[in-house]
Write a protein that holds these residues in place. Sequence first.
Motif, PDB file in Angstrom:
ATOM      1  N   VAL A   1       9.676   8.055   4.155  1.00 46.95           N
ATOM      2  CA  VAL A   1       8.293   8.532   4.173  1.00 46.95           C
ATOM      3  C   VAL A   1       7.855   8.742   2.728  1.00 46.95           C
ATOM      4  O   VAL A   1       8.528   9.436   1.962  1.00 46.95           O
ATOM      5  CB  VAL A   1       8.152   9.841   4.965  1.00 46.95           C
ATOM      6  CG1 VAL A   1       6.688  10.287   5.010  1.00 46.95           C
ATOM      7  CG2 VAL A   1       8.691   9.678   6.382  1.00 46.95           C
ATOM      8  N   LEU A   2       6.729   8.127   2.367  1.00 47.46           N
ATOM      9  CA  LEU A   2       6.220   8.163   1.000  1.00 47.46           C
ATOM     10  C   LEU A   2       4.835   8.799   0.945  1.00 47.46           C
ATOM     11  O   LEU A   2       4.017   8.605   1.851  1.00 47.46           O
ATOM     12  CB  LEU A   2       6.089   6.742   0.432  1.00 47.46           C
ATOM     13  CG  LEU A   2       7.342   5.905   0.248  1.00 47.46           C
ATOM     14  CD1 LEU A   2       6.942   4.455  -0.010  1.00 47.46           C
ATOM     15  CD2 LEU A   2       8.172   6.447  -0.902  1.00 47.46           C
ATOM     16  N   GLY A   3       4.583   9.514  -0.131  1.00 41.96           N
ATOM     17  CA  GLY A   3       3.223   9.899  -0.471  1.00 41.96           C
ATOM     18  C   GLY A   3       2.868   9.238  -1.789  1.00 41.96           C
ATOM     19  O   GLY A   3       3.749   8.996  -2.624  1.00 41.96           O
ATOM     20  N   TYR A   4       1.599   8.903  -1.981  1.00 42.79           N
ATOM     21  CA  TYR A   4       1.209   8.340  -3.270  1.00 42.79           C
ATOM     22  C   TYR A   4      -0.260   8.568  -3.570  1.00 42.79           C
ATOM     23  O   TYR A   4      -1.102   8.680  -2.668  1.00 42.79           O
ATOM     24  CB  TYR A   4       1.541   6.848  -3.389  1.00 42.79           C
ATOM     25  CG  TYR A   4       1.148   5.950  -2.236  1.00 42.79           C
ATOM     26  CD1 TYR A   4      -0.125   5.394  -2.142  1.00 42.79           C
ATOM     27  CD2 TYR A   4       2.080   5.617  -1.262  1.00 42.79           C
ATOM     28  CE1 TYR A   4      -0.467   4.545  -1.111  1.00 42.79           C
ATOM     29  CE2 TYR A   4       1.749   4.764  -0.216  1.00 42.79           C
ATOM     30  CZ  TYR A   4       0.476   4.230  -0.144  1.00 42.79           C
ATOM     31  OH  TYR A   4       0.141   3.390   0.897  1.00 42.79           O
ATOM     32  N   ASP A   5      -0.518   8.664  -4.852  1.00 46.92           N
ATOM     33  CA  ASP A   5      -1.875   8.686  -5.388  1.00 46.92           C
ATOM     34  C   ASP A   5      -2.258   7.220  -5.602  1.00 46.92           C
ATOM     35  O   ASP A   5      -1.718   6.554  -6.486  1.00 46.92           O
ATOM     36  CB  ASP A   5      -1.881   9.465  -6.703  1.00 46.92           C
ATOM     37  CG  ASP A   5      -3.221   9.433  -7.429  1.00 46.92           C
ATOM     38  OD1 ASP A   5      -4.139   8.715  -6.976  1.00 46.92           O
ATOM     39  OD2 ASP A   5      -3.341  10.099  -8.470  1.00 46.92           O
ATOM     40  N   GLY A   6      -3.168   6.725  -4.798  1.00 46.81           N
ATOM     41  CA  GLY A   6      -3.508   5.306  -4.845  1.00 46.81           C
ATOM     42  C   GLY A   6      -4.320   4.876  -6.050  1.00 46.81           C
ATOM     43  O   GLY A   6      -4.558   3.674  -6.227  1.00 46.81           O
ATOM     44  N   SER A   7      -4.726   5.826  -6.902  1.00 53.14           N
ATOM     45  CA  SER A   7      -5.597   5.495  -8.027  1.00 53.14           C
ATOM     46  C   SER A   7      -4.997   4.445  -8.942  1.00 53.14           C
ATOM     47  O   SER A   7      -5.714   3.604  -9.495  1.00 53.14           O
ATOM     48  CB  SER A   7      -5.904   6.753  -8.844  1.00 53.14           C
ATOM     49  OG  SER A   7      -6.408   7.791  -8.037  1.00 53.14           O
ATOM     50  N   GLY A   8      -3.681   4.473  -9.118  1.00 58.46           N
ATOM     51  CA  GLY A   8      -3.035   3.561 -10.046  1.00 58.46           C
ATOM     52  C   GLY A   8      -2.386   2.354  -9.404  1.00 58.46           C
ATOM     53  O   GLY A   8      -1.630   1.628 -10.063  1.00 58.46           O
ATOM     54  N   PHE A   9      -2.675   2.136  -8.112  1.00 57.28           N
ATOM     55  CA  PHE A   9      -2.072   1.013  -7.392  1.00 57.28           C
ATOM     56  C   PHE A   9      -3.146   0.056  -6.875  1.00 57.28           C
ATOM     57  O   PHE A   9      -4.214   0.485  -6.445  1.00 57.28           O
ATOM     58  CB  PHE A   9      -1.251   1.508  -6.194  1.00 57.28           C
ATOM     59  CG  PHE A   9      -0.023   2.291  -6.573  1.00 57.28           C
ATOM     60  CD1 PHE A   9       1.135   1.637  -6.967  1.00 57.28           C
ATOM     61  CD2 PHE A   9      -0.019   3.678  -6.526  1.00 57.28           C
ATOM     62  CE1 PHE A   9       2.278   2.352  -7.313  1.00 57.28           C
ATOM     63  CE2 PHE A   9       1.113   4.406  -6.869  1.00 57.28           C
ATOM     64  CZ  PHE A   9       2.264   3.737  -7.267  1.00 57.28           C
ATOM     65  N   HIS A  10      -2.823  -1.227  -6.885  1.00 52.01           N
ATOM     66  CA  HIS A  10      -3.693  -2.240  -6.278  1.00 52.01           C
ATOM     67  C   HIS A  10      -3.325  -2.400  -4.803  1.00 52.01           C
ATOM     68  O   HIS A  10      -3.071  -3.505  -4.323  1.00 52.01           O
ATOM     69  CB  HIS A  10      -3.545  -3.572  -7.016  1.00 52.01           C
ATOM     70  CG  HIS A  10      -4.168  -3.594  -8.373  1.00 52.01           C
ATOM     71  ND1 HIS A  10      -5.370  -4.219  -8.647  1.00 52.01           N
ATOM     72  CD2 HIS A  10      -3.779  -3.028  -9.540  1.00 52.01           C
ATOM     73  CE1 HIS A  10      -5.676  -4.054  -9.916  1.00 52.01           C
ATOM     74  NE2 HIS A  10      -4.727  -3.342 -10.487  1.00 52.01           N
ATOM     75  N   GLY A  11      -3.266  -1.280  -4.091  1.00 51.29           N
ATOM     76  CA  GLY A  11      -2.930  -1.307  -2.683  1.00 51.29           C
ATOM     77  C   GLY A  11      -1.432  -1.209  -2.447  1.00 51.29           C
ATOM     78  O   GLY A  11      -0.633  -1.026  -3.368  1.00 51.29           O
ATOM     79  N   PHE A  12      -1.051  -1.319  -1.175  1.00 48.25           N
ATOM     80  CA  PHE A  12       0.362  -1.212  -0.815  1.00 48.25           C
ATOM     81  C   PHE A  12       1.110  -2.519  -1.026  1.00 48.25           C
ATOM     82  O   PHE A  12       2.198  -2.541  -1.606  1.00 48.25           O
ATOM     83  CB  PHE A  12       0.501  -0.789   0.657  1.00 48.25           C
ATOM     84  CG  PHE A  12       1.934  -0.793   1.129  1.00 48.25           C
ATOM     85  CD1 PHE A  12       2.760   0.286   0.881  1.00 48.25           C
ATOM     86  CD2 PHE A  12       2.465  -1.893   1.792  1.00 48.25           C
ATOM     87  CE1 PHE A  12       4.094   0.278   1.275  1.00 48.25           C
ATOM     88  CE2 PHE A  12       3.795  -1.917   2.195  1.00 48.25           C
ATOM     89  CZ  PHE A  12       4.605  -0.825   1.938  1.00 48.25           C
ATOM     90  N   ALA A  13       0.560  -3.630  -0.535  1.00 46.42           N
ATOM     91  CA  ALA A  13       1.304  -4.884  -0.464  1.00 46.42           C
ATOM     92  C   ALA A  13       1.540  -5.500  -1.833  1.00 46.42           C
ATOM     93  O   ALA A  13       0.664  -5.491  -2.700  1.00 46.42           O
ATOM     94  CB  ALA A  13       0.570  -5.879   0.434  1.00 46.42           C
ATOM     95  N   ARG A  14       2.732  -6.049  -2.009  1.00 41.15           N
ATOM     96  CA  ARG A  14       3.094  -6.704  -3.266  1.00 41.15           C
ATOM     97  C   ARG A  14       2.105  -7.814  -3.602  1.00 41.15           C
ATOM     98  O   ARG A  14       1.728  -8.611  -2.734  1.00 41.15           O
ATOM     99  CB  ARG A  14       4.505  -7.286  -3.162  1.00 41.15           C
ATOM    100  CG  ARG A  14       4.945  -8.046  -4.414  1.00 41.15           C
ATOM    101  CD  ARG A  14       6.342  -8.622  -4.261  1.00 41.15           C
ATOM    102  NE  ARG A  14       7.373  -7.632  -4.496  1.00 41.15           N
ATOM    103  CZ  ARG A  14       7.822  -7.272  -5.687  1.00 41.15           C
ATOM    104  NH1 ARG A  14       7.302  -7.820  -6.789  1.00 41.15           N
ATOM    105  NH2 ARG A  14       8.777  -6.367  -5.815  1.00 41.15           N
TER     106      ARG A  14
END
Length: 262
Positions: free
Chosen positions: A10-23
């Motif tokens: 189980v993960l939590g994340y701040d999505g601000s620095g990610f281009h979404g979940f998928a590689r």
Amino acid sequence: MSRGRRIRLVLGYDGSGFHGFARQEGLRTVQGVLEDELRRMLGVDILVEGSGRTDRGVHARAQVVHFDLPYGPPADRMVHVLRRRLPADLLPRDAGEVDEGFHARFSVVRKTYRYTLDLAPLPSLYWYRFSWHHPEPLDLAAMQEAARHLLGEHDFTSFCAAEARQRDKVRRIDRVEFRQDGSRLHIEFEGNGFLQYMVRILVGTLVKVGRGQERPDRIPLILEARDRRLAGETAPPHGLCLWNVEYPPEYGGKVIDLADDL
């Protein structure tokens, strides 16, 4: 190579620095960061499967992934090990070993998303990355009336991205709940599945109702029309958070049951 043990994380994340979940090649994503770190730990490629794909800028309190380990630390040490290695905006919260019948995506019973609106006159220094600042007054009663029309099973073509990959647009919403916390208004959607941009378009439409620009009793007509042009705007991604994921009882039900922590 033997499949070994299946781990549910189980993960939590701040999505601000990610281009979404998928590689995505050349972009920083949740799946990419986690798979790269597992490769550095174990020296082999590990495929991570998620409960769903959050879009760029969308956060998660309880994203669920699974992966198969040929060897490595025991499940009860996985959170501790990964917390020391992963960046601060990607937080492992819980890990356990599951049988091979578990799949992070296909075993899901229902999901909960939370969208946060900040209704204060000025945006919050601490919440601006996690809420949509909307200082204009909203008619909450009208929004609640409109939300009741969303309950049950419907074709949500009008409330998803025109380019959504899913052919079947029928989904079931079991709960829409409004929670006020000072100047913040949280809207929670619980259902058996959500289409691309679906929650953000639902929020944009409810806000349109709250502004008095759409009548609550028109929601059934918008659903029946199956026409994206009739719904409201797509709310910004940074107000959205994958709040919880639920599995069958044999896999523990809801994966996290904590007091509000975002």
